[in-house]
Write a protein that holds these residues in place. Structure first.
Motif, PDB file in Angstrom:
ATOM      1  N   TYR B 421      41.707  16.527  82.361  1.00  0.00           N
ATOM      2  CA  TYR B 421      41.793  15.089  82.628  1.00  0.00           C
ATOM      3  C   TYR B 421      40.849  14.704  83.764  1.00  0.00           C
ATOM      4  O   TYR B 421      40.075  13.756  83.645  1.00  0.00           O
ATOM      5  CB  TYR B 421      43.240  14.696  82.952  1.00  0.00           C
ATOM      6  CG  TYR B 421      43.362  13.289  83.485  1.00  0.00           C
ATOM      7  CD1 TYR B 421      42.983  12.197  82.712  1.00  0.00           C
ATOM      8  CD2 TYR B 421      43.819  13.051  84.779  1.00  0.00           C
ATOM      9  CE1 TYR B 421      43.064  10.907  83.210  1.00  0.00           C
ATOM     10  CE2 TYR B 421      43.913  11.762  85.281  1.00  0.00           C
ATOM     11  CZ  TYR B 421      43.531  10.691  84.498  1.00  0.00           C
ATOM     12  OH  TYR B 421      43.601   9.424  84.991  1.00  0.00           O
ATOM     13  N   LEU B 422      40.880  15.464  84.843  1.00  0.00           N
ATOM     14  CA  LEU B 422      39.938  15.182  85.940  1.00  0.00           C
ATOM     15  C   LEU B 422      38.504  15.449  85.491  1.00  0.00           C
ATOM     16  O   LEU B 422      37.587  14.711  85.837  1.00  0.00           O
ATOM     17  CB  LEU B 422      40.240  16.054  87.153  1.00  0.00           C
ATOM     18  CG  LEU B 422      41.301  15.565  88.136  1.00  0.00           C
ATOM     19  CD1 LEU B 422      41.387  16.529  89.318  1.00  0.00           C
ATOM     20  CD2 LEU B 422      40.970  14.166  88.651  1.00  0.00           C
ATOM     21  N   ALA B 423      38.320  16.508  84.719  1.00  0.00           N
ATOM     22  CA  ALA B 423      36.976  16.895  84.291  1.00  0.00           C
ATOM     23  C   ALA B 423      36.266  15.740  83.614  1.00  0.00           C
ATOM     24  O   ALA B 423      35.117  15.430  83.914  1.00  0.00           O
ATOM     25  CB  ALA B 423      37.047  18.088  83.349  1.00  0.00           C
ATOM     26  N   SER B 424      36.966  15.080  82.684  1.00  0.00           N
ATOM     27  CA  SER B 424      36.252  14.101  81.869  1.00  0.00           C
ATOM     28  C   SER B 424      36.582  12.665  82.242  1.00  0.00           C
ATOM     29  O   SER B 424      36.037  11.743  81.659  1.00  0.00           O
ATOM     30  CB  SER B 424      36.512  14.350  80.387  1.00  0.00           C
ATOM     31  OG  SER B 424      37.885  14.188  80.111  1.00  0.00           O
ATOM     32  N   SER B 425      37.484  12.453  83.195  1.00  0.00           N
ATOM     33  CA  SER B 425      37.734  11.064  83.565  1.00  0.00           C
ATOM     34  C   SER B 425      36.713  10.638  84.617  1.00  0.00           C
ATOM     35  O   SER B 425      36.254  11.429  85.433  1.00  0.00           O
ATOM     36  CB  SER B 425      39.165  10.862  84.043  1.00  0.00           C
ATOM     37  OG  SER B 425      39.401  11.606  85.201  1.00  0.00           O
ATOM     38  N   MET B 426      36.368   9.375  84.518  1.00  0.00           N
ATOM     39  CA  MET B 426      35.254   8.855  85.321  1.00  0.00           C
ATOM     40  C   MET B 426      35.781   7.760  86.236  1.00  0.00           C
ATOM     41  O   MET B 426      36.564   6.919  85.798  1.00  0.00           O
ATOM     42  CB  MET B 426      34.253   8.278  84.327  1.00  0.00           C
ATOM     43  CG  MET B 426      32.993   7.763  84.920  1.00  0.00           C
ATOM     44  SD  MET B 426      31.927   7.204  83.568  1.00  0.00           S
ATOM     45  CE  MET B 426      30.679   8.448  83.620  1.00  0.00           C
ATOM     46  N   VAL B 427      35.384   7.824  87.497  1.00  0.00           N
ATOM     47  CA  VAL B 427      35.816   6.772  88.422  1.00  0.00           C
ATOM     48  C   VAL B 427      34.620   6.220  89.182  1.00  0.00           C
ATOM     49  O   VAL B 427      33.558   6.836  89.237  1.00  0.00           O
ATOM     50  CB  VAL B 427      36.850   7.281  89.459  1.00  0.00           C
ATOM     51  CG1 VAL B 427      38.145   7.681  88.790  1.00  0.00           C
ATOM     52  CG2 VAL B 427      36.288   8.418  90.286  1.00  0.00           C
ATOM     53  N   SER B 428      34.821   5.050  89.770  1.00  0.00           N
ATOM     54  CA  SER B 428      33.803   4.484  90.643  1.00  0.00           C
ATOM     55  C   SER B 428      34.092   4.929  92.070  1.00  0.00           C
ATOM     56  O   SER B 428      35.248   4.964  92.492  1.00  0.00           O
ATOM     57  CB  SER B 428      33.832   2.959  90.550  1.00  0.00           C
ATOM     58  OG  SER B 428      35.167   2.485  90.625  1.00  0.00           O
ATOM     59  N   LEU B 429      33.034   5.276  92.780  1.00  0.00           N
ATOM     60  CA  LEU B 429      33.196   5.787  94.140  1.00  0.00           C
ATOM     61  C   LEU B 429      32.189   5.117  95.066  1.00  0.00           C
ATOM     62  O   LEU B 429      31.020   4.954  94.708  1.00  0.00           O
ATOM     63  CB  LEU B 429      32.972   7.301  94.159  1.00  0.00           C
ATOM     64  CG  LEU B 429      33.967   8.128  93.328  1.00  0.00           C
ATOM     65  CD1 LEU B 429      33.363   9.465  92.936  1.00  0.00           C
ATOM     66  CD2 LEU B 429      35.265   8.327  94.091  1.00  0.00           C
ATOM     67  N   ALA B 430      32.670   4.746  96.242  1.00  0.00           N
ATOM     68  CA  ALA B 430      31.781   4.144  97.229  1.00  0.00           C
ATOM     69  C   ALA B 430      31.176   5.230  98.119  1.00  0.00           C
ATOM     70  O   ALA B 430      31.650   6.369  98.109  1.00  0.00           O
ATOM     71  CB  ALA B 430      32.568   3.145  98.076  1.00  0.00           C
ATOM     72  N   ARG B 431      30.152   4.858  98.835  1.00  0.00           N
ATOM     73  CA  ARG B 431      29.468   5.820  99.695  1.00  0.00           C
ATOM     74  C   ARG B 431      30.442   6.564 100.614  1.00  0.00           C
ATOM     75  O   ARG B 431      30.344   7.768 100.819  1.00  0.00           O
ATOM     76  CB  ARG B 431      28.400   5.089 100.526  1.00  0.00           C
ATOM     77  CG  ARG B 431      27.293   5.990 100.972  1.00  0.00           C
ATOM     78  CD  ARG B 431      26.203   5.247 101.734  1.00  0.00           C
ATOM     79  NE  ARG B 431      25.368   6.257 102.394  1.00  0.00           N
ATOM     80  CZ  ARG B 431      24.277   6.778 101.855  1.00  0.00           C
ATOM     81  NH1 ARG B 431      23.841   6.360 100.694  1.00  0.00           N
ATOM     82  NH2 ARG B 431      23.607   7.721 102.482  1.00  0.00           N
ATOM     83  N   GLU B 432      31.408   5.801 101.149  1.00  0.00           N
ATOM     84  CA  GLU B 432      32.331   6.432 102.112  1.00  0.00           C
ATOM     85  C   GLU B 432      33.348   7.362 101.431  1.00  0.00           C
ATOM     86  O   GLU B 432      34.006   8.149 102.099  1.00  0.00           O
ATOM     87  CB  GLU B 432      33.033   5.376 102.968  1.00  0.00           C
ATOM     88  CG  GLU B 432      33.915   4.392 102.212  1.00  0.00           C
ATOM     89  CD  GLU B 432      33.143   3.145 101.732  1.00  0.00           C
ATOM     90  OE1 GLU B 432      31.891   3.192 101.664  1.00  0.00           O
ATOM     91  OE2 GLU B 432      33.802   2.130 101.417  1.00  0.00           O
ATOM     92  N   ASP B 433      33.464   7.250 100.112  1.00  0.00           N
ATOM     93  CA  ASP B 433      34.385   8.155  99.413  1.00  0.00           C
ATOM     94  C   ASP B 433      33.840   9.580  99.357  1.00  0.00           C
ATOM     95  O   ASP B 433      34.596  10.538  99.237  1.00  0.00           O
ATOM     96  CB  ASP B 433      34.625   7.680  97.972  1.00  0.00           C
ATOM     97  CG  ASP B 433      35.418   6.386  97.932  1.00  0.00           C
ATOM     98  OD1 ASP B 433      36.331   6.235  98.763  1.00  0.00           O
ATOM     99  OD2 ASP B 433      35.130   5.537  97.070  1.00  0.00           O
ATOM    100  N   LEU B 434      32.526   9.683  99.354  1.00  0.00           N
ATOM    101  CA  LEU B 434      31.895  11.005  99.241  1.00  0.00           C
ATOM    102  C   LEU B 434      31.058  11.240 100.496  1.00  0.00           C
ATOM    103  O   LEU B 434      29.838  11.258 100.446  1.00  0.00           O
ATOM    104  CB  LEU B 434      30.991  11.070  97.998  1.00  0.00           C
ATOM    105  CG  LEU B 434      31.623  10.729  96.652  1.00  0.00           C
ATOM    106  CD1 LEU B 434      30.573  10.724  95.554  1.00  0.00           C
ATOM    107  CD2 LEU B 434      32.728  11.727  96.288  1.00  0.00           C
ATOM    108  N   ASP B 435      31.729  11.403 101.611  1.00  0.00           N
ATOM    109  CA  ASP B 435      31.019  11.467 102.884  1.00  0.00           C
ATOM    110  C   ASP B 435      31.003  12.904 103.422  1.00  0.00           C
ATOM    111  O   ASP B 435      31.993  13.391 103.963  1.00  0.00           O
ATOM    112  CB  ASP B 435      31.719  10.537 103.885  1.00  0.00           C
ATOM    113  CG  ASP B 435      31.028  10.541 105.236  1.00  0.00           C
ATOM    114  OD1 ASP B 435      29.991  11.228 105.365  1.00  0.00           O
ATOM    115  OD2 ASP B 435      31.523   9.860 106.150  1.00  0.00           O
ATOM    116  N   PRO B 436      29.868  13.587 103.272  1.00  0.00           N
ATOM    117  CA  PRO B 436      29.822  14.998 103.668  1.00  0.00           C
ATOM    118  C   PRO B 436      30.034  15.210 105.165  1.00  0.00           C
ATOM    119  O   PRO B 436      30.395  16.310 105.578  1.00  0.00           O
ATOM    120  CB  PRO B 436      28.404  15.428 103.285  1.00  0.00           C
ATOM    121  CG  PRO B 436      27.877  14.357 102.419  1.00  0.00           C
ATOM    122  CD  PRO B 436      28.600  13.100 102.763  1.00  0.00           C
TER     123      PRO B 436
END
Lengths: 309, 642
Positions: B421-436
């Motif tokens: 479910y996670l593998a193929s489900s698609m979400v929208s993400l903002a810059r701050e959601d993926l902040d290394p």
């Protein structure tokens, strides 16, 4: 620069049976790597399970004793991560032709710069003498209650079909010649196989030293056989002769360099071709952080997933 | 508050995925957040496939049923989804399929045919599309008939391309019609099409023409939409839309991945393919100068099998690279022997395990949480390892990086547990959601210059030996019991020393991994109902909590992140004082419940279980909780989804 072979000897007690061909192979490895002047740290011996796998404890190197049949994939990973290492696989006939047969084939397909030493005594020594894939049919060694019902695999022909670019055969008791074959194999850029025939004095009472000595001969001394391919056209011309030589196993068994293709690019060269710079900053040693933090931001790297208004 | 749900159904290979992605992109461009998921059969082409989408002002937590619109691109989709439309929602279908019989649809599963026929029979109806449409209408759906054949003919005339070619835009004709009816401004659909088919001008032109034909037709036949969807809060903002496969790939690359191997298997392959696409990255001047190189080259190799995949990354990790392999249940089975080796030889390696519905090949393209115990107990002979489960896309990104950190700090395999479910489900993400910058890269006791007398397995108090790369010192990495140098030994005293050393390491792991990365308590901490779950059920459970609260039912939710070593004490604290403990998990054995019984004094009262291979929906969890409160049932099996 050549070094003393003693630099490669470890403190571990060598636990093979008296008279085992492995001693000759070990000795040849010591001499080969010392004459090549390889730093022990820069040498990675990857072994499988079986008597042969113990080599990882006896040769001083940066070694990995892997699972049964899996020495080649481990060696592949080591080489991908750090292409500057000299990687030697030490595996038995059961290990490389039986349980690990698929990996043996795959290495040829990739032509990664790895040297495979096949400790070939036709039996499973460590588990008390079962028939290995290189034991000819209808031979009944003393550990078997019935003659071997399987035909044998021909490792050198299999390697040829799989794409190995250097194929040689040595004999464990002829350490001088074997050492030279190993040296050439290690120097070769690409997948190299040295099939090393060896008596197993404990379990193979048929294929003894006498049995081998009656059959083996060196191709370079006897029939002026030329195994080297220098151009792609030469391959077309020589392939039938080479295949015939590789198939020779019975009353006469050829030793020496059987096939040496100098035209095919190695996996490392292909990697460098599609990813220039791979070799100079390989995964094993390149820096992956700055001040302890990742230095790539997904929004700057994965632009194909961006929805830009 | 905007909350729109859609289903786009059609034959596999009929552009369902692209239609879904165009819908996702339209909505993101308009400023909304999305959750989209694809359901498909394990087949090559032809069987029913659908895209399920939800649009909200914030990132949707769960897919929703029934939906506001079903787009049925073929007769099978009408039969499969006519009951999924909410009252007042729309069912878009092709009246040309009106008289198609259930039996005429070859790919349709026989059990579904049987169920449908008995349904129609019980209502005295023919087993044909028209009956399904009529039932949907009776249930309150608005029916939108699209003469798809005629529309294709028009498209062919306008573009000058033969009908066979323009039929590839069938999905766009349907999608544009549905989005128009729902009030999505057409310019966003066109922009999304341009994005979806970027670089293929002819395809873009054909699809945009299809949009126009669709809109013209729908406007004439049904009039203007009741209301136009206003721009959402994120309009004008650059977003990433990514699947779970994508974000794990991103995390790995950002986290310093050097070597990744795989053997193709659903649903892990898409992660590998995405890494391959980004396996060669140029770095700019100043950064390159600091790093000492200007190209990141990740070796990604499709190996001959899973055995090779894991063993190769063991070699690569021992040589010093951050190395990982990705797989799914059957492939992971093959990796078990090497997991055990990685434990004994103390090799830092990350295995990403995308669970799917088993046992065996089971339902390869469907979801489940059936490999929990398999991951924890993988490997023979007292082989502890770290198992971490991500609850959603954002967690999955950070976990992919942290998994490497833990592997290297503790020199042990880390299994990163996710699902289809996670593998193929698609979400929208903002810059701050993926902040290394929110995570570190820690390599533990990695020696740059090992001493001359280097001991790979030196016995230290914390059980963690200084680690040197192969190539930087002489050593033996081994799966045999060994002394400090790595020499094989069966000495009884040394055996105990090494067993205790590895055991101590796991105590240290429990101490050093922060509590918030082991388990998280959500909801009302003092509520008398406690839900316990792990993995991708997180967001549906969270939404269920909100739904329950709206109805006056207060609940808390302990989300378990670290499955091994199991944070027993922490979970006990989280459910302390609760009168009812309910486990939510997608397997039939109650694997999480077993772990709770083994590691805590908690005795779960009930469980909510979903095993049909479909994603868990929040409304299912909420209604199951209510049912448990009413009836005290020990196990409620929820079964929605097509």
């Amino acid at each position: 620069m050549a070094r003393s072979w003693l630099e490669y000897k470890t403190q571990a007690w060598v636990q093979w049976c008296p008279g085992c061909g492995d001693f000759g192979i070990l000795n040849s490895i010591y001499r080969a790597v010392s004459e090549l002047g390889i730093d022990p740290e820069n040498l990675a011996v990857v072994g499988g399970i079986g008597c042969s796998g113990r080599t990882t404890y006896y040769v001083k190197g940066s070694n990995f004793h892997a699972l049964h049949g899996r020495a080649i994939p481990v060696a592949t990973g080591v080489k991908l991560a750090n292409p500057s290492l000299n990687v030697i696989v030490a595996g038995g006939d059961g290990d490389l032709m039986g349980i690990g047969g698929g990996h043996f084939v795959a290495l040829g397909r990739r032509n990664l710069n790895i040297t495979v030493l096949l400790f070939d005594n036709a039996v499973y020594g460590l588990t008390k003498g079962q028939a290995a894939p290189t034991l000819p049919a209808w031979i009944k060694t003393k550990a078997l209650s019935m003659p071997n019902i399987h035909d044998n695999i021909n490792p050198v022909l299999l390697a040829f079909a799989a794409g190995y670019t250097f194929i040689a055969r040595g004999y464990a008791y002829h350490t001088q010649q074997l050492k030279e074959l190993i040296k050439t194999a290690v120097r070769h850029r690409g997948a190299a196989l040295v099939d090393i025939l060896q008596p197993c004095p404990t379990y193979n009472n048929v294929m003894t030293n006498k049995w081998y000595e009656e059959r083996i001969y060196y191709v370079d001394q006897e029939d002026g056989y030329d195994p080297v391919i220098r151009t792609p056209e030469e391959f077309q011309k020589k392939a039938p002769t080479i295949a015939a030589k590789l198939m020779e196993f019975g009353d006469r068994i050829p030793l020496g360099i059987l096939y040496w293709n100098q035209t095919r690019e190695s996996f490392e060269e292909r990697l460098e071709k599609i990813m220039p710079g791979y070799m100079s900053a390989p995964p094993a040693t390149r820096r992956i952080e700055l001040d302890g933090k990742p230095f790539l931001h997904p929004f700057d790297v994965f632009k194909d997933r961006l929805i830009v208004p | 508050m905007v909350d729109i749900s859609l289903i786009i159904g059609g034959p596999q290979g009929g552009g369902i995925e692209s239609a879904g992605q165009i819908a996702v992109k339209s909505m993101v461009l308009l400023g909304y957040e999305v959750l989209g998921s694809r359901e498909y059969h394990s087949n090559i082409m032809g069987a029913h496939s659908y895209y399920h989408l939800r649009v909200q002002e914030h990132r949707p937590r769960s897919l929703k049923l029934p939906v506001d619109g079903v787009l049925a691109l073929d007769a099978e989709s009408v039969f499969t989804h006519f009951r999924d439309v909410r009252p007042g929602g729309i069912l878009v279908y092709d009246p040309g399929t009106r008289s198609t019989r259930v039996d005429a649809i070859q790919p349709m599963a026989a059990p579904l045919k049987k169920r449908l026929k008995s349904l129609f029979e019980s209502k005295g109806m023919q087993p044909i599309v028209e009956s399904a449409v009529k039932l949907a209408e009776e249930a309150g759906a608005r029916i939108v008939g699209l003469p798809l054949k005629e529309m294709l003919k028009t498209l062919s005339e306008r573009t000058g391309a033969p009908v066979a070619r323009v039929s590839r835009a069938l999905n766009t004709l349907g999608l544009a019609s549905m989005l128009y009816m729902l009030g999505v401004p057409v310019e966003y659909v066109e922009k999304a099409i341009a994005l979806q088919f970027a670089g293929k001008e002819k395809v873009v032109a054909m699809n945009i023409e299809a949009v126009r034909i669709a809109v013209d037709y729908v406007r004439e036949a049904f009039g203007e939409p009741v209301e136009r969807l206003p721009p959402g809060p994120r309009r004008g903002q650059t977003m990433i839309v990514a699947t779970g496969n994508d974000v794990v790939a991103m995390g790995k690359i950002v986290g310093g991945l050097g070597v990744i191997t795989y053997y193709p298997i659903t649903p892990s392959s898409d992660e590998a393919l995405y890494i391959e696409k980004h396996s060669y990255i140029s770095i700019d001047g100043p950064l390159a100068e600091k790093l000492g190189y200007d190209k990141i080259a990740v070796a990604i190799v499709q190996m001959e099998d899973e055995l090779a995949s894991i063993n190769a990354v063991l070699g690569a990790a021992a040589a010093g690279a951050r190395a990982s392999t990705t797989t799914s249940g059957p492939g992971f089975s093959l990796m078990n022997e090497a997991i055990s080796l990685a434990v004994e030889a103390e090799i830092p390696v990350v295995v990403t395990l995308w669970m799917r519905a088993g046992p065996s090949t089971g339902m390869p393209t469907r979801t489940g949480q059936q490999d929990l115990l398999h991951s924890i107990f993988s490997g023979h002979g007292d082989a502890p390892k770290i198992v971490v489960a991500s609850g959603d896309h954002v967690e999955a990104f950070y976990d992919a990086i942290k998994a490497f950190n833990w592997a290297e700090e503790f020199q042990t395999p880390v299994i990163h547990l996710l699902d289809k479910y996670l593998a193929s489900s698609m979400v929208s993400l903002a810059r701050e959601d993926l902040d290394p910058s929110k995570v570190s890269i820690t390599r533990g006791k990695l020696l740059e210059n090992p001493p001359g007398d280097y001991r790979r397995y030196e016995v230290e108090e914390d059980g963690i030996s200084p680690r040197a790369r192969l190539g930087s010192a002489t050593m033996v990495i081994t799966g045999l019991e060994h002394d400090e140098y790595g020499y094989a030994t069966e000495d009884p005293v040394m055996r105990e020393i090494m067993m205790f050393k590895r055991e101590r390491k796991f105590k240290v792991i429990e101490e050093r991994i922060p509590d918030e990365e082991k388990a998280v308590l959500h909801g009302d901490a003092d509520a008398s109902i406690a839900l316990v779950s792990f993995g991708s059920t997180k967001q549906p459970v969270l939404e269920a909590l909100e739904m329950l609260r709206a109805e006056g039912v207060r609940a808390r939710f302990a989300q378990i992140r670290l499955l091994y070593p199991f944070p027993g004490r922490l979970v006990e604290e989280m459910v302390e004082g609760a009168e009812k403990v309910i486990i939510v998990e997608q397997n039939i054995l109650g694997q999480l419940a077993m772990l709770l019984r083994a590691h805590t004094s908690i005795k779960p009262d009930s469980s909510i279980v979903k095993i049909n291979g479909r994603p868990l929906y929040s409304f299912e969890v909420a209604s199951a909780v209510k049912r448990i409160l009413e009836t005290g049932e020990e196990r409620v099996v929820v079964s929605h989804g097509s």
